[in-house]
Motif scaffolding. Structure first.
Motif, PDB file in Angstrom:
ATOM      1  N   LEU A  31       0.835  -1.203   0.000  1.00 54.72           N
ATOM      2  CA  LEU A  31       0.000   0.000   0.000  1.00 54.72           C
ATOM      3  C   LEU A  31       0.869   1.251   0.000  1.00 54.72           C
ATOM      4  N   LYS A  32       1.896   1.230   0.841  1.00 48.54           N
ATOM      5  CA  LYS A  32       2.791   2.389   0.921  1.00 48.54           C
ATOM      6  C   LYS A  32       3.594   2.554  -0.347  1.00 48.54           C
ATOM      7  N   ALA A  33       4.096   1.454  -0.904  1.00 46.66           N
ATOM      8  CA  ALA A  33       4.901   1.526  -2.123  1.00 46.66           C
ATOM      9  C   ALA A  33       4.105   2.105  -3.282  1.00 46.66           C
ATOM     10  N   LEU A  34       2.806   1.875  -3.298  1.00 47.84           N
ATOM     11  CA  LEU A  34       1.953   2.374  -4.383  1.00 47.84           C
ATOM     12  C   LEU A  34       1.395   3.763  -4.081  1.00 47.84           C
ATOM     13  N   GLY A  35       1.660   4.284  -2.893  1.00 47.20           N
ATOM     14  CA  GLY A  35       1.207   5.633  -2.550  1.00 47.20           C
ATOM     15  C   GLY A  35      -0.294   5.747  -2.394  1.00 47.20           C
ATOM     16  N   LEU A  36      -0.920   4.726  -1.799  1.00 47.60           N
ATOM     17  CA  LEU A  36      -2.382   4.735  -1.670  1.00 47.60           C
ATOM     18  C   LEU A  36      -2.862   4.979  -0.246  1.00 47.60           C
ATOM     19  N   GLU A  37      -1.937   5.237   0.695  1.00 47.02           N
ATOM     20  CA  GLU A  37      -2.350   5.323   2.108  1.00 47.02           C
ATOM     21  C   GLU A  37      -3.454   6.344   2.325  1.00 47.02           C
ATOM     22  N   ASP A  38      -3.394   7.473   1.626  1.00 49.19           N
ATOM     23  CA  ASP A  38      -4.331   8.565   1.898  1.00 49.19           C
ATOM     24  C   ASP A  38      -5.758   8.268   1.435  1.00 49.19           C
ATOM     25  N   PHE A  39      -5.926   7.245   0.622  1.00 44.25           N
ATOM     26  CA  PHE A  39      -7.271   6.945   0.137  1.00 44.25           C
ATOM     27  C   PHE A  39      -8.118   6.232   1.188  1.00 44.25           C
ATOM     28  N   PHE A  40      -7.473   5.499   2.098  1.00 45.05           N
ATOM     29  CA  PHE A  40      -8.223   4.572   2.930  1.00 45.05           C
ATOM     30  C   PHE A  40      -8.305   5.031   4.380  1.00 45.05           C
ATOM     31  N   ALA A  41      -9.521   4.936   4.920  1.00 46.16           N
ATOM     32  CA  ALA A  41      -9.726   5.226   6.331  1.00 46.16           C
ATOM     33  C   ALA A  41      -9.380   4.032   7.196  1.00 46.16           C
ATOM     34  N   TYR A  42      -9.306   2.840   6.608  1.00 47.15           N
ATOM     35  CA  TYR A  42      -9.034   1.635   7.390  1.00 47.15           C
ATOM     36  C   TYR A  42      -8.420   0.588   6.453  1.00 47.15           C
ATOM     37  N   VAL A  43      -7.354  -0.072   6.911  1.00 46.77           N
ATOM     38  CA  VAL A  43      -6.690  -1.125   6.144  1.00 46.77           C
ATOM     39  C   VAL A  43      -6.495  -2.321   7.058  1.00 46.77           C
ATOM     40  N   GLN A  44      -6.896  -3.492   6.567  1.00 44.13           N
ATOM     41  CA  GLN A  44      -6.810  -4.697   7.384  1.00 44.13           C
ATOM     42  C   GLN A  44      -6.302  -5.867   6.548  1.00 44.13           C
ATOM     43  N   GLY A  45      -5.189  -6.450   7.005  1.00 47.84           N
ATOM     44  CA  GLY A  45      -4.724  -7.704   6.433  1.00 47.84           C
ATOM     45  C   GLY A  45      -4.895  -8.815   7.446  1.00 47.84           C
ATOM     46  N   HIS A  46      -4.387  -9.978   7.092  1.00 47.35           N
ATOM     47  CA  HIS A  46      -4.560 -11.107   8.002  1.00 47.35           C
ATOM     48  C   HIS A  46      -3.501 -11.095   9.101  1.00 47.35           C
ATOM     49  N   THR A  47      -3.928 -11.393  10.306  1.00 49.25           N
ATOM     50  CA  THR A  47      -3.039 -11.627  11.442  1.00 49.25           C
ATOM     51  C   THR A  47      -3.494 -12.916  12.112  1.00 49.25           C
ATOM     52  N   PRO A  48      -2.640 -13.510  12.968  1.00 51.21           N
ATOM     53  CA  PRO A  48      -3.053 -14.761  13.633  1.00 51.21           C
ATOM     54  C   PRO A  48      -4.331 -14.620  14.450  1.00 51.21           C
ATOM     55  N   ALA A  49      -4.636 -13.418  14.897  1.00 55.23           N
ATOM     56  CA  ALA A  49      -5.831 -13.236  15.727  1.00 55.23           C
ATOM     57  C   ALA A  49      -7.103 -13.128  14.904  1.00 55.23           C
ATOM     58  N   ARG A  50      -6.973 -12.969  13.591  1.00 53.35           N
ATOM     59  CA  ARG A  50      -8.156 -12.784  12.745  1.00 53.35           C
ATOM     60  C   ARG A  50      -8.473 -14.048  11.960  1.00 53.35           C
ATOM     61  N   GLU A  51      -9.759 -14.243  11.728  1.00 54.97           N
ATOM     62  CA  GLU A  51     -10.187 -15.315  10.844  1.00 54.97           C
ATOM     63  C   GLU A  51      -9.964 -14.878   9.396  1.00 54.97           C
ATOM     64  N   LEU A  52      -9.891 -15.846   8.519  1.00 55.91           N
ATOM     65  CA  LEU A  52      -9.749 -15.569   7.097  1.00 55.91           C
ATOM     66  C   LEU A  52     -11.120 -15.563   6.424  1.00 55.91           C
ATOM     67  N   LYS A  53     -11.254 -14.734   5.383  1.00 53.51           N
ATOM     68  CA  LYS A  53     -12.446 -14.870   4.555  1.00 53.51           C
ATOM     69  C   LYS A  53     -12.456 -16.287   3.990  1.00 53.51           C
ATOM     70  N   PRO A  54     -13.589 -16.922   3.902  1.00 55.67           N
ATOM     71  CA  PRO A  54     -14.945 -16.381   3.822  1.00 55.67           C
ATOM     72  C   PRO A  54     -15.651 -16.114   5.145  1.00 55.67           C
ATOM     73  N   SER A  55     -14.957 -16.200   6.272  1.00 53.94           N
ATOM     74  CA  SER A  55     -15.581 -15.757   7.517  1.00 53.94           C
ATOM     75  C   SER A  55     -15.957 -14.287   7.380  1.00 53.94           C
ATOM     76  N   PRO A  56     -17.118 -13.887   7.869  1.00 51.63           N
ATOM     77  CA  PRO A  56     -17.498 -12.471   7.797  1.00 51.63           C
ATOM     78  C   PRO A  56     -16.758 -11.603   8.804  1.00 51.63           C
ATOM     79  N   GLN A  57     -16.019 -12.204   9.735  1.00 53.56           N
ATOM     80  CA  GLN A  57     -15.390 -11.440  10.812  1.00 53.56           C
ATOM     81  C   GLN A  57     -14.530 -10.283  10.309  1.00 53.56           C
TER      82      GLN A  57
END
Length: 600
Positions: free
Chosen positions: A517-543
């Protein structure tokens, strides 16, 4: 006797009859057009590569016992998601371009992934199980003959699951004693009686009457094919699998030596009956012949074959008379249905109509729409006109009617193009896990048509979680730089100008997502960015999507989630958001057709 004259006579006696040849023998598409071989879409303007899987559902009769082993590859441009079955986290491969649609929710219950006969002998009612066990031991005993003679009268009153069990049991018994003709002939008779009740609603949209069923059953016969002589009054071509006669509306389904070696005798002859019964409907004036006499029958046999053995089963030859040319036409029909600019020609290729119908059903999430498209085209509508009828109102206009409360994006192959590095990652994956490396074509084909089979076939005995973790570890080491897809920056800018909050929710490891995201210079477009972490479920979970919606302060309903995987759509639906399929490369059209028409 003059030897030359004798050879000429033998040659003449072996010449195929033209009537039978017209029914089944020719494998070339109508008009002699040679289509590319199966294994990839060769239509210009359509990206190559595997697509994710989606199970479909149907309200058609018999769905419970003859559920299709479907693994369609939906990639509509912007199709509002209906019900999408859950999928496990997957090793990403390559994405492909797709077509446009927006539809209401589809029915809730997806088809099960059936394989082979719909019922096994273990599921037979005790009385029938005992009979078939005895029939295998004594196939021509008086008890077996008496039971078989009484079976057709009982068959019509059975439930669909019971019929499926009877046919599976009969086939098992008949194959164990191939010389016991009454076993096989009873099986054949019951296939016809059952199959006409499946095909009449599919082809005409109405249930079959008892009188119609009896008429069709009485005029459909199975004929053993060994040789023929054209001096005889009745000619059977040994290379034709079946033939329907215009004169008396009879149907002949041909049985060759070695029939007991067919993977599924019942599935083979159900699909063959679908073809020849469509011819009968043509001769009755109920299905058009204007497209070319073979187009609706070939589409019927392919759609029915998919219901019986799945698309992968067709490609493996489980319905032996469905040819590679037909499957290539099928792939081109799917490409046509995905494409933004649809040519008016092409439906005259064998298999094309079936592919277009299959792809449309994949996009709507309603398997019944495949048969609806078939009926509309078979009634004389053009393919574009039939498509518009099935789809209903314009999808772009419905999306653009009101501004969303928020738009959440998937990342890979939705905003950025990761296809350039995936082949290299996949190659390392096979090597690191110590398994044989398949060809790209083989891996792509299995991934497209059988997602679970991809892991089972190429990584036997290796837990799926291990495969996925290894894949992402390789990706982390490589740190690929994925370029933005065309239209991505412009789409984000247009949405932000309209005051729409934006977010990213991806299954990609969060650290890598933030780097890209940073390399492409898109940070300012998004109010929230979420990738996967061990604490999060993966899609297709709605979490993950629910977490993003809470962070943005919005609820579902008027929140859009744009993604390129069925798992994305399942996650959106579970979170109450509006899921929108976006095929790789479709952002420019989405921008012009939807985003720019939103109120500012």
């Amino acid at each position: 006797m003059n030897m030359g004259w004798l050879l000429a006579l033998v040659w003449a006696s072996a010449s195929p009859c033209s009537a039978a040849m017209a029914s089944r023998a020719g494998a070339a598409p109508v008009g002699g057009l040679r289509l590319p071989r199966v294994g990839g879409l060769q239509t210009s303007g359509v990206s190559q590569g595997p697509l994710p899987s989606l199970a479909l559902n149907s309200s058609l009769p018999g769905a419970g016992t003859l559920a299709p082993a479907l693994s369609p590859d939906p990639k509509p441009l912007f199709a509002a998601a209906g019900t999408v079955p859950e999928a496990s986290p997957l090793v990403p491969l390559r994405a492909a371009a797709a077509a446009a649609a927006l539809f209401p929710d589809s029915p809730a219950m997806p088809f099960p992934a059936a394989r082979g006969p719909p019922r096994s002998q273990a599921e037979l009612p005790p009385e029938l199980a005992a009979f078939f066990a005895g029939a295998k031991a004594a196939p021509e005993s008086p008890e077996t003959r008496d039971f078989l003679v009484s079976l057709p009268a009982r068959f019509d009153g059975m439930s669909a699951p019971e019929r499926g069990a009877v046919l599976a049991g009969l086939e098992d018994a008949a194959k164990s004693a191939p010389k016991a003709k009454l076993l096989r002939r009873t099986l054949q008779a019951l296939i016809v009686r059952d199959e006409v009740e499946h095909m009449e609603p599919r082809l005409l949209g109405a249930a079959v009457s008892a009188a119609r069923r009896e008429d069709v059953a009485s005029k459909t016969r199975f004929e053993e094919v060994r040789w023929y002589h054209h001096f005889w009054g009745k000619i059977v071509h040994p290379e034709a699998d079946g033939v329907a006669q215009r004169s008396d509306l009879s149907i002949s389904l041909h049985v060759r030596r070695g029939w007991e070696k067919l993977p599924s005798f019942t599935a083979f002859y159900r699909a063959l009956f679908a073809h020849e019964y469509t011819h009968r409907l043509q001769y009755e004036g109920r299905v058009t012949e204007k497209l070319g006499v073979e187009i609706p029958p070939v589409a019927a046999e392919m759609l029915r074959g998919i219901e019986l053995v799945g698309l992968e089963g067709l490609r493996q030859g489980l319905i032996g008379f469905i040819t590679e040319n037909q499957l290539s036409g099928f792939d081109n029909g799917r490409a046509w249905m995905r494409s933004a600019e649809k040519a008016s020609s092409g439906v005259f290729w064998k298999g094309f109509l079936a592919g277009a119908a299959y792809e449309l059903a994949a996009q709507t999430g309603r398997w019944a729409d495949a048969w609806l498209l078939h009926r509309l085209v078979s009634s004389g509508k053009s393919l574009p006109e039939a498509e518009r009828t099935v789809r209903g109102s314009d999808p772009a206009a419905r999306l653009a009617a009101s501004r969303p409360d928020a738009v959440i994006f998937d990342w890979d192959n939705t905003l950025v193009d990761e296809r350039g590095v995936v082949d290299a990652i996949r190659l390392r994956l096979f090597r690191e896990l110590g398994v044989p490396t398949p060809t790209r074509e083989e891996a792509d084909r299995v991934w497209r048509t059988d997602r679970d089979g991809f892991y089972d076939r190429f990584f036997p005995g290796i837990p799926r979680d291990t495969v996925n973790k290894t894949y992402f570890a390789i990706m982390e080491r490589m740190q690929p730089r994925n370029p933005l897809l065309p239209g991505a920056r412009e789409t984000l800018a247009a949405l932000k100008r309209r005051g729409v909050p934006l977010a990213v929710v991806s299954n990609k490891p969060e650290a890598q997502l933030l780097r890209e995201l940073k390399a492409l210079g898109l940070e300012d477009f998004f109010a929230y960015v979420q990738g996967h972490t061990p604490a999060r479920e993966l899609k297709p979970s709605p979490q993950p999507i629910l977490e993003a919606m809470r962070a943005l302060g919005v609820a579902g309903g008027n929140v859009w989630y744009l993604g390129d995987e069925p798992g994305d759509m399942a996650a959106a639906r579970g979170a109450g958001a509006q899921g929108i399929f976006l095929g790789t490369g479709d952002l420019p059209r989405f921008l012009s057709s939807v985003v720019k028409k939103l109120p500012e």
